[in-house]
Write a protein that holds these residues in place. Structure first.
Motif, short mmCIF file in Angstrom:
data_model
loop_
_atom_site.label_atom_id
_atom_site.label_comp_id
_atom_site.label_asym_id
_atom_site.label_seq_id
_atom_site.Cartn_x
_atom_site.Cartn_y
_atom_site.Cartn_z
N PRO A 1 0.78 -1.27 0.03
CA PRO A 1 0.02 -0.08 0.04
C PRO A 1 0.84 1.36 -0.03
CG PRO A 1 -1.23 -1.69 1.60
CD PRO A 1 0.26 -2.22 1.02
N GLY A 2 0.58 2.04 -0.81
CA GLY A 2 1.02 3.45 -1.07
C GLY A 2 2.22 3.55 -1.95
N LEU A 3 2.47 2.36 -2.85
CA LEU A 3 3.51 2.08 -3.69
C LEU A 3 2.97 2.94 -4.99
CD1 LEU A 3 5.92 1.02 -4.95
CD2 LEU A 3 4.60 -1.05 -5.70
N LEU A 4 1.85 3.07 -5.53
CA LEU A 4 1.27 3.68 -6.62
C LEU A 4 1.59 5.49 -6.55
CD1 LEU A 4 -2.00 2.23 -7.75
CD2 LEU A 4 0.04 2.28 -8.78
N SER A 5 1.31 5.76 -5.33
CA SER A 5 1.43 6.99 -5.14
C SER A 5 2.91 7.52 -5.31
CB SER A 5 0.79 7.58 -3.81
OG SER A 5 -0.46 7.43 -3.76
N GLN A 6 3.74 6.66 -4.54
CA GLN A 6 5.17 7.08 -4.75
C GLN A 6 5.77 6.85 -5.99
OE1 GLN A 6 7.06 4.16 -2.16
NE2 GLN A 6 6.00 5.03 -0.34
N GLU A 7 5.35 6.08 -6.84
CA GLU A 7 5.72 5.58 -8.37
C GLU A 7 5.18 6.77 -9.07
OE1 GLU A 7 7.76 3.41 -9.89
OE2 GLU A 7 7.94 2.48 -8.01
N LEU A 8 3.86 6.97 -8.69
CA LEU A 8 3.26 8.42 -9.58
C LEU A 8 3.94 9.49 -9.49
CD1 LEU A 8 0.99 9.25 -11.60
CD2 LEU A 8 -0.48 9.69 -9.91
N GLN A 9 4.47 9.90 -8.20
CA GLN A 9 5.00 11.07 -7.85
C GLN A 9 6.42 11.15 -8.75
OE1 GLN A 9 5.65 11.76 -3.80
NE2 GLN A 9 3.41 12.01 -3.44
N LEU A 10 7.10 10.03 -8.83
CA LEU A 10 8.21 9.43 -9.49
C LEU A 10 8.04 9.92 -11.02
CD1 LEU A 10 11.45 9.08 -9.64
CD2 LEU A 10 10.86 6.59 -9.52
N ALA A 11 7.10 9.37 -11.46
CA ALA A 11 6.75 9.53 -12.97
C ALA A 11 6.73 10.68 -13.46
CB ALA A 11 5.72 8.55 -13.28
N MET A 12 5.84 11.66 -12.57
CA MET A 12 5.70 12.92 -13.02
C MET A 12 6.86 13.80 -13.06
SD MET A 12 1.88 13.27 -10.96
CE MET A 12 1.66 15.01 -11.47
N LYS A 13 7.77 13.33 -11.82
CA LYS A 13 8.98 14.26 -11.94
C LYS A 13 9.86 13.97 -13.19
CE LYS A 13 13.16 14.38 -9.15
NZ LYS A 13 13.83 14.13 -7.92
N GLU A 14 9.90 12.41 -13.55
CA GLU A 14 10.83 12.30 -14.55
C GLU A 14 10.19 13.03 -15.98
OE1 GLU A 14 12.38 7.86 -13.29
OE2 GLU A 14 10.64 8.08 -14.41
N LEU A 15 8.79 12.95 -16.12
CA LEU A 15 8.21 13.56 -17.09
C LEU A 15 8.48 14.86 -17.23
CD1 LEU A 15 6.33 13.41 -19.56
CD2 LEU A 15 4.29 13.82 -17.90
N GLY A 16 8.41 15.74 -15.98
CA GLY A 16 8.75 17.37 -16.18
C GLY A 16 10.08 17.40 -16.43
N GLU A 17 11.13 16.54 -15.91
CA GLU A 17 12.52 16.66 -16.15
C GLU A 17 12.59 16.60 -17.68
OE1 GLU A 17 14.46 14.09 -13.70
OE2 GLU A 17 14.29 15.53 -11.90
N ALA A 18 12.14 15.40 -18.26
CA ALA A 18 12.13 15.08 -19.64
C ALA A 18 11.83 16.11 -20.69
CB ALA A 18 11.70 13.79 -20.03
N ARG A 19 10.66 16.88 -20.30
CA ARG A 19 10.04 17.90 -21.14
C ARG A 19 10.95 19.10 -21.15
NH1 ARG A 19 7.19 22.25 -19.49
NH2 ARG A 19 7.05 21.40 -17.39
N ARG A 20 11.34 19.34 -19.86
CA ARG A 20 12.36 20.56 -19.64
C ARG A 20 13.54 20.51 -20.51
NH1 ARG A 20 9.75 20.60 -14.77
NH2 ARG A 20 11.62 19.35 -13.77
#
Length: 299
Positions: free
Chosen positions: A205-224
């Motif tokens: 429990p809680g894994l999805l929220s952690q993974e989603l936060q990481l994915a959004m961070k990676e997406l933002g870094e790749a976009r920039r």
């Protein structure tokens, strides 16, 4: 590919890059005798009550790019996303971006130099280098952007744990590559991956929220950074779908649907004969690299 500096920004400022991008792909579709030219380029503006605004643009085939600059209007974000996509689209047309025997030879040598592999491994699909070489050979004649679109599938399979599951089922790398090279990312594939992550959430429990936060961070870094975004964006959408169902009040109906979906899962392809081919995989990942400026591992 590098993002233009401020001088290039001024050059693009007064151009109708949205129209230019559509025209570029319209001409490619007509040239390829694919006459459906409506909705060639898809834009997705991310809802936001205030600046900065974000916009993604998806090209035919699935490649995705986003706005690089900090944009203070939705229209500006749309134009900037189109600018990055147009630059990558035109750059992809250069001869050096097309996969040829010479390109494969140079890419394999480069991969050997940056890994613990050996050049003799190139002829053995059971090795990382051999799998990479095989995938390049299967895509001879295509551009690196087209190759990246295919590699996104394998990147997601590795991230999702599916490649590991195939190894445990004693499926050979060549078998997996041959099958998934013909597959496209669609709602069915995303649903299967979301279900896998939902099961992981039940176990941790809680894994999805952690993974989603990481994915959004990676997406933002790749976009920039002005990079191609399909892999990062797909991760975010798959995890968001899984989290939506994890937070739903009635999960019983979803579990029943899960059983129905899995009756026709892609694993069936490998088990229809009762077993897979011999396990020739000795490494833990499928290695993926592009040209010297586009190197990226499926890991």
């Amino acid at each position: 590919m590098s993002v233009p500096d401020s001088d290039d920004d001024r050059t693009f400022k007064d151009l109708n890059v949205v129209g230019m991008l559509h025209k570029f792909w319209e001409q490619k579709q007509v040239k390829g005798m694919m006459m459906e030219t409506e909705n060639l380029v898809l834009y997705e503006s991310i809802p936001s009550p205030s600046p900065p605004y974000m916009c993604y643009v998806t090209l035919p085939g699935g490649s995705c790019f986003g706005n690089f600059k900090c944009c203070y209007s939705k229209a500006e974000a749309r134009r900037d996303a189109a600018r990055i996509a147009l630059m990558n689209s035109t750059f992809n047309e250069l001869p050096c971006r097309r996969i040829t025997p010479d390109f494969i030879e140079c890419s394999v040598k480069e991969a050997v130099g940056t890994t613990s592999g050996n050049i003799v491994d190139a002829s053995d699909p059971s090795t990382s280098i051999g799998a990479y070489c095989l995938m390049l050979e299967l895509n001879t004649g295509r551009t690196m952007l087209e190759f990246q679109e295919i590699m996104t599938v394998f990147q997601l399979l590795h991230w999702n744990g599916t490649l590991k599951a195939f190894r445990e089922m004693r499926c050979s790398r060549q078998e997996v590559i041959d099958y998934y090279s013909q597959q496209r990312l669609d709602e069915r594939t995303r649903s299967h991956m979301a279900l896998d992550w939902l099961q992981k959430e039940h176990q941790s429990p809680g894994l999805l929220s952690q993974e989603l936060q990481l994915a959004m961070k990676e997406l933002g870094e790749a976009r920039r950074a002005g990079r191609e975004l399909r892999f990062y964006k797909e991760k975010k959408e798959i995890l968001s779908l899984a989290l939506y169902h994890a937070n739903a009040e009635d999960l019983e109906g979803y579990h029943s649907e899960e059983v129905s979906w899995r009756e026709d899962t892609e694993f069936e392809y490998y088990t229809q004969e009762g077993h897979c081919l011999e396990d020739s995989s000795k490494h833990s990942h499928v290695h993926s690299q592009g040209s010297m400026s586009d190197r990226e591992s499926v890991e």
